[in-house]
Each structure stands twice: as structure tokens, then as C-alpha cells.
Write an enzyme that holds these catalytic residues in place. Structure first.
Site, PDB file in Angstrom:
ATOM      1  N   GLU A 234       0.807  -1.218   0.000  1.00 16.20           N
ATOM      2  CA  GLU A 234       0.000   0.000   0.000  1.00 16.20           C
ATOM      3  C   GLU A 234       0.841   1.269   0.000  1.00 16.20           C
ATOM      4  O   GLU A 234       0.393   2.311  -0.479  1.00 16.20           O
ATOM      5  CB  GLU A 234      -0.892   0.030   1.245  1.00 16.20           C
ATOM      6  CG  GLU A 234      -1.899  -1.095   1.353  1.00 16.20           C
ATOM      7  CD  GLU A 234      -3.004  -0.974   0.322  1.00 16.20           C
ATOM      8  OE1 GLU A 234      -3.590   0.105   0.207  1.00 16.20           O
ATOM      9  OE2 GLU A 234      -3.253  -1.959  -0.369  1.00 16.20           O
ATOM     10  N   GLU A 243      -1.112  10.686   0.865  1.00 15.98           N
ATOM     11  CA  GLU A 243      -1.409  10.587  -0.561  1.00 15.98           C
ATOM     12  C   GLU A 243      -0.593  11.605  -1.337  1.00 15.98           C
ATOM     13  O   GLU A 243      -0.471  12.767  -0.948  1.00 15.98           O
ATOM     14  CB  GLU A 243      -2.905  10.840  -0.747  1.00 15.98           C
ATOM     15  CG  GLU A 243      -3.387  10.764  -2.162  1.00 15.98           C
ATOM     16  CD  GLU A 243      -4.897  10.852  -2.233  1.00 15.98           C
ATOM     17  OE1 GLU A 243      -5.412  11.112  -3.322  1.00 15.98           O
ATOM     18  OE2 GLU A 243      -5.542  10.655  -1.190  1.00 15.98           O
ATOM     19  N   ASN A 281     -14.586   6.945   6.898  1.00 14.56           N
ATOM     20  CA  ASN A 281     -13.572   6.034   7.425  1.00 14.56           C
ATOM     21  C   ASN A 281     -12.848   6.638   8.632  1.00 14.56           C
ATOM     22  O   ASN A 281     -12.564   5.928   9.600  1.00 14.56           O
ATOM     23  CB  ASN A 281     -12.563   5.687   6.339  1.00 14.56           C
ATOM     24  CG  ASN A 281     -13.112   4.677   5.355  1.00 14.56           C
ATOM     25  OD1 ASN A 281     -13.752   3.714   5.741  1.00 14.56           O
ATOM     26  ND2 ASN A 281     -12.868   4.905   4.076  1.00 14.56           N
TER      27      ASN A 281
END
Length: 381
Positions: A234, A243, A281
Site C-alpha cells: 500500500e 497521498e 472512514n
């Protein structure tokens, strides 16, 4: 939790499913030699408190290595110099003829850099020859003086448990009790971002005490390797904390949620080892962990332990695109492939993206080798 990885590649990961684009494959395909951490010289004790001993203190090639009453002689003084070998009397602990079969005896031999002389010292107190994927074993579980040592399929029995240089007592010289030592973690991630600390990971373990702590020693190590392999994939080898494509940041606010996006429209971008993203989330992870991540999502990129906790939250609680949590997949021996299905099955499994699946499997196999354990079956999804 959407995030691009590097360059044009992109990944989408939301609660209940994940989408992973390509991440620096070179970091995930390089092979690292299994080497235990450097430690001082000392005795290796095992069954009945007896020592690993070179028969008659004879340094000739082929001298048997045996169990014997501890006596403090040089025949029982082993060093772990950090190159993967265990040494006594100037020579190496060696699997006879490089054998891999159960019952192959061990001996003393000139150090030659071969795989027959490589030993991994995982926290479970096994001493494992990775080439054979078998444990140093007292033949017949016999504690009599002079009992020959051999390699045998790892069983977790008392005749395969050792306190040794670099392995230590009940936790392998690892005060955290985690089945992955700091030296092994460093070996897995030699180029990682300094944010992803071993201490942060071990602090996070208290949030999910069953993680890598359920079942046999083999299952514990397999689960730790599986988790770390997936987060390695990941994050490009624990390189990326946030990100990379900032243009995506405003996209992760679902205003349809009753709590909205109190930290701001662009505040819920991917962060941490599982690249947590989307306001829902952050809300769910924060509620589960007792941390207000909805109002302060930046904690995931500023606090290493919080970041690791979000990864463990997903691993232990979400079924994603699969039918079980990743934790249950490993504990119940469903296989590593089921963790891939849970994390990103809708885009990678059933032939959808075999190169991404292979990247994860490669990392898992490498990490299980470092931990001295078989990867088990059902590796693919």
C-alpha cells in the site's frame, strides 16, 4: 480511501473495499538475506536447560553438534555476528550436505556463506534454517547428554525452543513481545520513511491484542508477515505517509454523512500504512480507537502509533470485499489470498490484476522467510 501512489498510478480504498494502483515494484521485489541481529557471544540453551555443544570441543569439519550439560567451555560459546550465521570454535553451525529433509543432522563446518549455514532467530525462540524452512531440533525430544541436533519441521515443541544469542528468552530478546523483532522490521523495510517507527507499531498493538497473538507461533508470525506485506504494498515499502496527488484531496468528503466534514472539504485524504481516507472512514476508525479523527485527521500523519492503529483497525475489523476480516483469514488458515480479497478483492482478485496480487505475494513470501516460517497455502485470490 483514494490515493494515487506514484506518477500516474492511482488507488481507491473505501470502507468495505479497496482499490490499489501500482506502487514501486522494485521495492517489493528485491530479496534480502535473512540475518539475525548482532548479539554478544553466549550459550544457546534449550531442552532441560542444556546447551548446544560441539562434541569433544573438536573444531574439525563434520564434528557433530549435540545437547549437553552447560559447562561454560568454548565448545558451547556461540556468536551471532549479524551475517546470518551461528559460530563456535571459529566455524559455523551447518546443515549436513545442505540437506532440507526432516532429520538432517547439524554439524560444525568451515564458514562458506552457503544457505546451509543461514539461521533466522525469530521472536518465537525457534532457530530456523530458511533454506529448509525447518527448525533446529533435539532428536527424539531426548534430553540426554550427547543427543544429536538436527533440523525438523517446526512444531513449536520444547525440543525446538532456544535461548540464544540474538534470540534471548521468552520473547527473543524483544521487549515488546511482538513476533517481529526490531531488527527484522528494519530488514523488511530498509528504505522506509522514518515516520513508520517500530516503536509506533508496537505501541499500537495494545488496540488489538489478538493481532499476531492468536494460535500457534507459526500462525502468529504468518499473520504479522501478512499484515506487513499488505501495508508494504500500500505504501511502496512504508515510504509514503500521505497521498501524493494533492489534487484528489477535496474528493474524499461525503457530505451525505450526518456529521459532514468538520475538518474541511480537503482534510480526509489518504494517510498512514493503510492509507485511511474519506470522512466516514476517519469517523469509524476514530470511534473504534477512541480518538477524534473526524475533527483531527492530521493525527494519522503526525503520530506514528495512531497511524499504525488505523492500519490494525482495518485489518482486524473490516471484511472489505471479502467474507472475513484479514485477521480471521490468517488465524483460521484461510490463507494470505483471502487478505488480498478483503483489502482489494474487487479490483485485484479473480484475474482482475494479477501483477498487483503477485506483488503482495512476493512481499509476504519475503517476510515469512525473514521470520523463519512457512507462508502456508492459498496465497492467491
Amino acid at each position: 480511501m483514494d490515493r494515487p501512489t506514484t506518477g500516474p498510478h492511482r488507488r481507491r480504498f473505501q470502507l468495505g473495499r479497496a482499490t490499489i494502483g501500482a506502487v514501486i515494484a522494485a521495492l517489493l521485489t528485491a530479496f534480502f538475506t535473512v540475518t539475525p541481529a548482532h548479539a554478544a557471544d553466549g550459550q544457546i540453551t534449550g531442552l532441560a536447560g542444556k546447551c548446544v555443544d560441539v562434541a569433544a570441543a573438536n573444531s574439525a569439519n563434520g564434528t557433530p553438534v549435540q545437547l549437553y550439560d552447560c559447562n561454560g567451555t568454548n565448545a558451547q560459546r556461540w556468536s551471532n555476528p549479524g551475517d546470518g550465521t551461528l559460530r563456535a570454535l571459529g566455524k559455523c553451525l551447518d546443515v549436513a550436505s545442505g540437506g532440507t529433509a526432516d532429520g538432517t543432522p547439524v554439524q560444525l563446518w568451515d564458514c562458506n556463506g552457503s544457505a546451509a549455514q543461514q539461521w533466522a532467530l525469530p521472536a518465537a525462540r525457534d532457530i530456523v534454517n530458511p533454506q529448509a524452512n525447518k527448525c533446529l531440533d533435539v532428536t527424539g525430544n531426548n534430553s540426554a547428554n550427547g543427543t544429536r541436533l538436527q533440523i525438523w519441521t517446526c512444531s513449536g515443541g520444547a525440543n525446538q525452543k532456544w535461548s540464544s544469542p540474538g534470540a534471548g528468552g521468552g520473547t527473543g530478546g524483544n521487549p515488546s513481545g511482538f513476533v517481529v523483532s526490531e531488527a527484522q522490521f528494519n530488514q523488511m523495510f530498509p528504505g522506509r520513511n522514518g515516520f513508520y517507527t517500530y516503536n509506533g507499531l508496537t505501541q499500537a498493538l495494545s488496540s488489538y491484542p489478538a493481532f499476531a497473538n492468536s494460535g500457534s507461533d507459526t500462525v502468529k508470525r504468518q499473520e504479522a508477515a501478512a499484515f506487513l506485506a499488505n501495508v508494504s504494498h500500500e505504501t511502496g515499502g512504508l515510504v509514503y505517509v500521505v497521498e501524493q496527488n494533492t489534487a484528489n484531496y477535496p474528493h474524499y468528503c461525503d457530505w451525505g454523512q450526518p456529521y459532514g466534514c468538520p475538518a474541511g472539504q480537503a482534510a480526509y485524504y489518504g494517510r498512514g500504512p493503510i492509507q485511511l481516507s474519506w470522512n466516514f472512514n476517519y469517523k469509524a476508525a476514530g470511534d473504534a480507537l477512541g480518538i477524534d479523527l473526524l475533527n483531527n485527521p492530521w493525527l494519522v500523519q503526525n503520530d506514528s502509533a495512531v497511524a499504525w492503529r488505523t492500519g490494525l483497525w482495518y485489518w482486524n475489523t473490516s471484511t472489505g470485499a471479502g467474507s472475513m476480516t484479514s485477521h480471521n483469514a490468517m488465524v483460521n488458515q484461510a490463507g494470505f489470498g483471502q487478505t488480498i480479497r478483503t483489502i482489494n478483492g474487487s479490483l485485484e482478485c479473480d484475474g482482475r490484476n494479477p501483477s498487483q496480487v503477485q506483488s503482495r505475494v512476493d512481499a509476504y513470501q519475503r517476510f515469512t522467510s525473514i521470520l523463519g516460517v512457512s507462508p502456508g497455502g492459498n496465497l492467491y485470490c
